[in-house]
Design an enzyme around this catalytic site. Structure first.
Site, PDB file in Angstrom:
ATOM      1  N   ASP A   1      -0.226   5.102   0.747  1.00 42.17           N
ATOM      2  CA  ASP A   1      -0.471   6.180   1.708  1.00 42.17           C
ATOM      3  C   ASP A   1      -0.289   5.707   3.142  1.00 42.17           C
ATOM      4  OD1 ASP A   1      -1.092   7.673  -0.503  1.00 42.17           O
ATOM      5  OD2 ASP A   1      -3.251   7.648  -0.177  1.00 42.17           O
TER       6      ASP A   1
ATOM      7  N   ASP B   1       0.858  -1.174   0.000  1.00 43.93           N
ATOM      8  CA  ASP B   1       0.000   0.000   0.000  1.00 43.93           C
ATOM      9  C   ASP B   1       0.902   1.234   0.000  1.00 43.93           C
ATOM     10  OD1 ASP B   1      -2.363   1.692   0.559  1.00 43.93           O
ATOM     11  OD2 ASP B   1      -1.487   1.845   2.561  1.00 43.93           O
TER      12      ASP B   1
END
Length: 313
Positions: free
Chosen positions: A68, A66
């Protein structure tokens, strides 16, 4: 998608959109990896490694990260918005909206679907009518200006360990695939799975292909890419900070919770998943605010940007 008949029409439609978004992201990711391979290699420097994992030479394994608050402090779309504001793509009113969205993200430390939709609609309205090549070129500059210094060194070291073991490493993010591809290339990663914005003849239409690559759609994208690349998901790893990514983390044999929100931390502990927290301080650990990057700093930075803009007018 053949087994969706038992679902209600609304849920069937939502599931179909997730599958479509995942498949579109996987296709775009494979193209992005080919582009990255053709570009100049990232200048390498000494990096820390984790000796116990991954297994060197296991080419049927890969890693999915991922973006963010896992790889980067804050939201990539916010930093991209700051760069576009600097280049006069939109006005101060919209900058204030981006600032509020980023403040909410830092305070909550989670990705609320309604909030994400607001961010998505803001971004799509800004890029509509612009050429993809133009945004890619600008994205390179924005990475240097706002993103490069916000990469978590610890997460970067984890990604490098997979690369050093001869494995492919992919970003998996709700951010636009073009932005994600730039970040992946600059970090020396294989490629990126991201939200695919529709374009016709190289111009953005302001619409999406499917839906944002968020939650279940990320899992669909990883599953589709693994099938295309001949990967064994049981030997793969995934890394995220958000409980929204539990579907993706649950797909792989080696899930990691990185800078986890409260729900993911609890879920990971119950299942004995590996945890890493590169934030500092008890407050940061509780609410997901990167060290030395609280709301006061954000508000001050936004005010300074607006003040500087006014001076130059």
């Amino acid at each position: 998608m053949a087994a969706l008949g038992w679902l209600t029409p609304r849920r069937r439609s939502a599931t179909a959109r997730s599958v479509l978004a995942g498949e579109a992201a996987a296709e775009a990711a494979r193209k992005s990896s080919q582009t990255i391979e053709a570009l100049e290699a990232l200048e390498e420097g000494p990096r820390a490694r984790e000796p116990e994992f991954p297994v060197a030479g296991d080419v049927r394994a890969a890693a999915f990260f991922d973006l963010d608050n896992t790889v980067m402090q804050g939201a990539a779309i916010f930093h991209f918005g700051r760069g576009l504001y600097k280049r006069k793509f939109f006005q101060r009113r919209e900058l204030a909206r981006f600032a509020w969205q980023q403040t909410w993200f830092r305070l909550a430390g989670v990705e609320d679907p309604d909030h994400m939709q607001d961010v998505r609609e803001s971004a799509l309205s800004i890029v509509k009518g612009h050429r993809v090549s133009e945004l890619m070129s600008i994205g390179e500059e924005i990475y240097d200006e706002y993103m490069a210094d916000r990469i978590w060194p610890g997460t970067r070291a984890l990604a490098q360990a997979h690369l050093d073991a001869g494995q492919k490493v992919w970003l998996v993010t709700a951010a636009p695939v073009e932005t994600a591809t730039i970040i992946a290339r600059r970090l020396g990663l294989t490629g990126a799975l991201g939200t695919v914005a529709e374009s016709v003849d190289g111009v953005y239409t302001g619409k999406l292909v499917g839906e944002p690559l968020h939650g279940p759609a990320k899992a669909e994208a990883v599953r589709a890419l693994a099938a295309a690349e001949g990967l064994d998901l049981a030997r793969c790893a995934a890394y995220s900070d958000s409980h929204n990514d539990i579907p993706m983390l649950s797909l792989v044999g080696h899930p990691y919770a990185i800078n986890p929100d409260t729900k993911l931390r609890k879920h990971a502990r119950e299942r004995d998943w590996r945890l890493r927290d590169y934030r500092t301080g008890r407050k940061a650990a509780k609410v997901g605010i990167p060290a030395a990057a609280g709301v006061g700093a954000l508000a001050g930075g936004t005010a300074a940007a607006v003040a500087l803009h006014r001076r130059r007018r």
